[in-house]
Motif scaffolding. Sequence first.
Motif, short mmCIF file in Angstrom:
data_model
loop_
_atom_site.label_atom_id
_atom_site.label_comp_id
_atom_site.label_asym_id
_atom_site.label_seq_id
_atom_site.Cartn_x
_atom_site.Cartn_y
_atom_site.Cartn_z
N TRP A 120 12.38 -7.89 -5.30
CA TRP A 120 12.28 -9.27 -5.38
C TRP A 120 11.30 -9.64 -4.29
O TRP A 120 10.74 -10.86 -4.67
N LEU A 124 9.13 -12.78 -5.98
CA LEU A 124 9.10 -14.04 -5.06
C LEU A 124 7.94 -14.43 -4.17
O LEU A 124 8.05 -15.39 -3.82
N ARG A 126 4.25 -14.60 -2.31
CA ARG A 126 2.90 -15.59 -2.67
C ARG A 126 2.16 -15.10 -3.54
O ARG A 126 1.57 -15.84 -4.48
N ILE A 130 6.36 -14.69 -10.04
CA ILE A 130 6.77 -15.96 -10.35
C ILE A 130 5.44 -17.05 -9.81
O ILE A 130 5.11 -17.90 -10.62
N ASN A 131 4.88 -16.92 -8.65
CA ASN A 131 3.72 -17.62 -8.09
C ASN A 131 2.50 -17.35 -8.95
O ASN A 131 1.78 -18.41 -9.31
N ILE A 144 4.03 -21.09 -3.76
CA ILE A 144 5.32 -21.85 -3.22
C ILE A 144 5.81 -20.89 -2.13
O ILE A 144 6.30 -19.65 -2.54
N TRP A 146 8.53 -21.26 -0.04
CA TRP A 146 10.03 -21.24 0.06
C TRP A 146 10.58 -20.15 -0.90
O TRP A 146 11.91 -20.03 -0.73
N LEU A 147 9.93 -19.53 -1.70
CA LEU A 147 10.33 -18.53 -2.75
C LEU A 147 11.16 -17.20 -1.99
O LEU A 147 11.76 -16.61 -2.54
N SER A 150 13.64 -16.86 2.78
CA SER A 150 14.52 -17.93 2.89
C SER A 150 15.68 -17.95 2.40
O SER A 150 16.12 -16.71 1.83
N PHE A 152 17.17 -19.24 -0.23
CA PHE A 152 16.98 -19.27 -1.54
C PHE A 152 16.94 -17.89 -1.97
O PHE A 152 17.46 -17.27 -3.14
N ALA A 153 15.74 -17.21 -1.31
CA ALA A 153 15.58 -15.62 -1.80
C ALA A 153 16.66 -14.70 -1.40
O ALA A 153 17.05 -13.85 -2.34
#
Length: 286
Positions: A120, A124, A126, A130-131, A144, A146-147, A150, A152-153
């Motif tokens: 992950w 997630l 930098r 996804i980024n 982003i 905070w992905l 955090s 969230f992660a």
Amino acid sequence: MPSRSGLFLMLPPLVALILFGLLPLMVVVNWSFWTWDPVTYWIKPDFSVAAYGEILQAGRWSVIVATLFKAALTAIICLLLAYPAAYAVHFLGSKRWGPLLLGLMTIPFFTSYLIRAFSWRLVLGRTGVINTLLQESGLTHAPIDWLLFSDFAVIVGLIASYLPFATFPLLLSMRRVDQTVLAAAEDLGAGFWRRFFTILLPLTRSGLFAGFLFVFVMVCGSSTEVQMLGGAGASIVTVMINDVMRVANYPLAFAISTVVLVVIFALVLIGNRLFGLAALFEDRSA
């Protein structure tokens, strides 16, 4: 009343449950009231509640509350994802494709939990998947942050790890639903959502709570996802217990474990009372 032969067959698993399940827990609870002896570098049986008082110090109680919140949130999200998955396997999947769909859910367990959590980071981060997609599509002009590292992660990693533990109890409860009841409701004009809320959902509530409980317990005992995805400042009960054990404060570690154990035991009692958890294991063949 079980027969004599039935009682004899129940004896081995009962003994195993007591020796490997209840006895260790009783020892943990008992030792949580002992005191630390710096002379022998071990605990001694002097009754004290000092360890429970220490839980309120140094932010330990906030870690316990945060752990319970993460466990409950992860369990709820897993149920929201697991219910349609179990429904698709049981009601939409054929006898040929149903087992295949069920087997696909176990694919994450084919590899190490460390690899699953670390993967992950590649999604997630930098420079992760996804980024990269967001920047290449023009939706964002910078990564982003905070992905990753955090809460969230952490929640994403926990959901990915324990989603099957919510799916299987739901699937079991759905297979115990009498299909003629749903068919009769459909013949009487009940639409899909009415059949779902008035028949299927109440009849599968034991599976819902079992899935919630399984995920909740697993999250309370996990640490890899938090350490790999939560960053340096992230903590959870298991991480806190490991830190306490490193400084040999065993009564405090046992006290923290006892508090979590009491919460889980209370959940089991509440679930059996309100959701009929025991009904999931009843024999309906008769």
